[in-house]
Design a protein around this motif. Structure first.
Motif, PDB file in Angstrom:
ATOM      1  N   ASP A   1      15.253  20.943  26.763  1.00  0.00           N
ATOM      2  CA  ASP A   1      14.544  20.175  25.737  1.00  0.00           C
ATOM      3  C   ASP A   1      15.557  19.297  25.004  1.00  0.00           C
ATOM      4  OD1 ASP A   1      13.008  19.148  23.707  1.00  0.00           O
ATOM      5  OD2 ASP A   1      12.072  21.056  23.167  1.00  0.00           O
TER       6      ASP A   1
ATOM      7  N   ASN B   1      15.016  16.635  23.247  1.00  0.00           N
ATOM      8  CA  ASN B   1      14.566  16.255  21.901  1.00  0.00           C
ATOM      9  C   ASN B   1      14.966  17.312  20.870  1.00  0.00           C
ATOM     10  OD1 ASN B   1      13.369  13.845  22.710  1.00  0.00           O
ATOM     11  ND2 ASN B   1      11.430  14.827  23.194  1.00  0.00           N
ATOM     12  N   ARG B   2      14.814  18.580  21.260  1.00  0.00           N
ATOM     13  CA  ARG B   2      15.199  19.658  20.339  1.00  0.00           C
ATOM     14  C   ARG B   2      16.710  19.642  20.088  1.00  0.00           C
ATOM     15  NH1 ARG B   2      17.337  24.459  20.916  1.00  0.00           N
ATOM     16  NH2 ARG B   2      17.182  24.390  23.177  1.00  0.00           N
ATOM     17  N   LEU B   3      17.480  19.402  21.139  1.00  0.00           N
ATOM     18  CA  LEU B   3      18.935  19.319  20.984  1.00  0.00           C
ATOM     19  C   LEU B   3      19.322  18.165  20.070  1.00  0.00           C
ATOM     20  CD1 LEU B   3      20.177  20.009  24.630  1.00  0.00           C
ATOM     21  CD2 LEU B   3      20.408  21.515  22.647  1.00  0.00           C
ATOM     22  N   GLU B   4      18.624  17.045  20.198  1.00  0.00           N
ATOM     23  CA  GLU B   4      18.918  15.885  19.349  1.00  0.00           C
ATOM     24  C   GLU B   4      18.629  16.207  17.880  1.00  0.00           C
ATOM     25  OE1 GLU B   4      20.568  12.284  18.836  1.00  0.00           O
ATOM     26  OE2 GLU B   4      20.211  13.161  20.816  1.00  0.00           O
ATOM     27  N   LEU B   5      17.530  16.917  17.619  1.00  0.00           N
ATOM     28  CA  LEU B   5      17.203  17.308  16.245  1.00  0.00           C
ATOM     29  C   LEU B   5      18.251  18.284  15.693  1.00  0.00           C
ATOM     30  CD1 LEU B   5      13.325  17.786  16.487  1.00  0.00           C
ATOM     31  CD2 LEU B   5      14.549  15.950  15.314  1.00  0.00           C
ATOM     32  N   GLU B   6      18.699  19.222  16.538  1.00  0.00           N
ATOM     33  CA  GLU B   6      19.742  20.158  16.107  1.00  0.00           C
ATOM     34  C   GLU B   6      21.038  19.406  15.803  1.00  0.00           C
ATOM     35  OE1 GLU B   6      20.333  23.314  18.861  1.00  0.00           O
ATOM     36  OE2 GLU B   6      18.281  24.045  18.756  1.00  0.00           O
TER      37      GLU B   6
ATOM     38  N   ARG C   1      20.703  17.710  12.437  1.00  0.00           N
ATOM     39  CA  ARG C   1      20.817  18.720  11.380  1.00  0.00           C
ATOM     40  C   ARG C   1      22.282  19.115  11.175  1.00  0.00           C
ATOM     41  NH1 ARG C   1      17.852  22.458  13.605  1.00  0.00           N
ATOM     42  NH2 ARG C   1      15.931  21.360  13.057  1.00  0.00           N
TER      43      ARG C   1
ATOM     44  N   SER D   1      24.033  25.836  23.103  1.00  0.00           N
ATOM     45  CA  SER D   1      22.786  25.318  23.705  1.00  0.00           C
ATOM     46  C   SER D   1      23.073  24.131  24.607  1.00  0.00           C
ATOM     47  CB  SER D   1      21.811  24.905  22.593  1.00  0.00           C
ATOM     48  OG  SER D   1      21.463  26.006  21.792  1.00  0.00           O
TER      49      SER D   1
END
Length: 393
Positions: free
Chosen positions: A276, A278-283, A286, A311
């Motif tokens: 994922d 997109n999830r890595l980009e959000l992390e 953050r 991750s």
């Protein structure tokens, strides 16, 4: 000549020390100097940044003027002039004794664009000319959604001005007059004031240096904040590489599904499907925000970065698996055919050697077992290539 009151000066120096000690604890997280181009807001592509960095290096070599471009997402509560001036002093922009440095600052969150020039250049470029470059060259590009061109064209306008090709003066226009100065006060009074200013300036510089060194020594979080920033730069490169590798992984899966049995491509497809990005980009975003809070928040930022790093490693491995399975399948398929041909010759030679010879029952049984496996392998090789698990075989 005016005299400095020692008691007053001690009180003044002590108050300044307290002020800077407190301010250093809560100061904005100033970026590190990485070169002539310091694009922390990621407004330039890598080729653009590299090319502009070379232009500024050449400009420095022929003019001795150091021009540093810096883009940041935020300057916090500071005003752009104060932020740019502090960066120029922190980074040491300009040649020693000449004060001929220039900072071209872009702060995206507050929409600030500021060009700060050293005092040594006050007779070569006026505030009005600097403002013209910002208003007529830089801002229009930003408003048009081309911040990269605003930075590049604005930087080149400054270079052209000092090369005698100023885009903010008409052809043949006279050079701007030097700023007018008021008549000098009496020499005795001026020397006294100058003496005080020199002492105060020296005290400011020394106290700033001491306070920053003090916090760096007693606070290991400052070192951790630097490590966090370096790790984030590496993770950013890894994430960008994963985006590129995803395209290759999808093509590899298409080829695997078209030419090989599910047992070859299914593990790779399952691994790739759980990635994922997109999830890595959000992390990542953050973690960057946590890191920008400075050394006070360094331990918390480190935890986020360590988790993101783990991750990212797993995701990178899963993305590369389809390419690896495809390469293994092709290699195994080619090696299998060549090994079968070699085994066929080996069995013929073995049969010739044992003909009429006295061999044990165990050896005979082993030979028959091997021949049976060989026949099965030949039968498999005769099947359609997309019906065989070449890696397992």
């Amino acid at each position: 000549m005016n005299k400095i009151n020692p008691a007053w000066f001690c009180r003044f120096a002590l108050s300044i020390l307290i002020f800077f000690s407190v301010s250093c604890a809560f100061a904005e997280d100033y970026p590190d100097f990485v070169g002539y181009v310091n694009d922390y807001a990621h407004l330039l592509s890598a080729p653009q940044a590299s090319s502009l960095n070379q232009e500024l290096r050449d400009f420095d070599n022929r003019s001795t003027i150091e021009l540093a471009v810096v883009t940041v997402n935020s300057i916090g509560r500071e005003d752009p002039q104060g932020y740019a001036t502090y960066l120029a002093n922190l980074w040491g922009i300009g040649k020693r004794g000449k004060d001929n440095g220039i900072i071209f600052l872009v702060a995206m969150q507050s929409h600030d664009i500021w060009i700060e020039t050293g005092q040594g250049l006050s007779g070569d470029i006026s505030s009005r000319q600097v403002q013209q470059i910002v208003d007529e060259i830089v801002i229009p590009e930003f408003r048009a959604g081309r911040p990269d061109q605003g930075i590049i064209k604005g930087t080149r306008a400054i270079i052209d001005h000092f090369d005698g090709q100023s885009p903010v003066q008409g052809a043949g226009a006279p050079a701007p007059a030097a700023p007018s100065r008021s008549s000098a006060p009496s020499s005795q009074s001026q020397r006294g004031k100058d003496g005080i200013l020199i002492w105060v300036g020296a005290a400011f510089a020394a106290l700033i240096a001491l306070s920053r060194a003090f916090f760096d020594i007693i606070n290991p979080r400052s070192a951790q904040a630097g490590k966090n920033k370096t790790k984030l730069e590496g993770i950013r490169r890894d994430l960008d590489m994963m985006v590129e590798d995803s395209t290759a992984a999808i093509e590899a899966l298409k080829e695997l599904r078209a030419n090989y049995v599910p047992s070859v491509w299914k593990p790779a497809e399952d691994a790739f499907s759980i990635v994922d990005l997109n999830r890595l980009e959000l992390e990542y975003i953050r973690a960057v925000k946590a890191s920008k809070r400075g050394w006070i928040n360094a331990p918390a930022a480190q935890q986020l970065i360590d988790g993101l790093e783990s991750s990212s490693r797993i995701a990178s491995k899963n993305i590369s698996l389809p390419m690896e399975r495809l390469a293994d399948a092709k290699k195994s398929q080619n090696e299998y055919q060549s090994r079968l041909a070699g085994l066929g010759l080996a069995f013929k030679q073995a049969e010739n050697e044992v003909a009429g010879a006295q061999i044990s029952m165990t050896t005979m049984m082993e030979l028959e077992k091997a021949k049976q496996l060989f026949r099965e392998a030949k039968d498999m090789a005769g099947e359609s290539p997309d019906a065989v698990d070449w890696i397992a075989l």
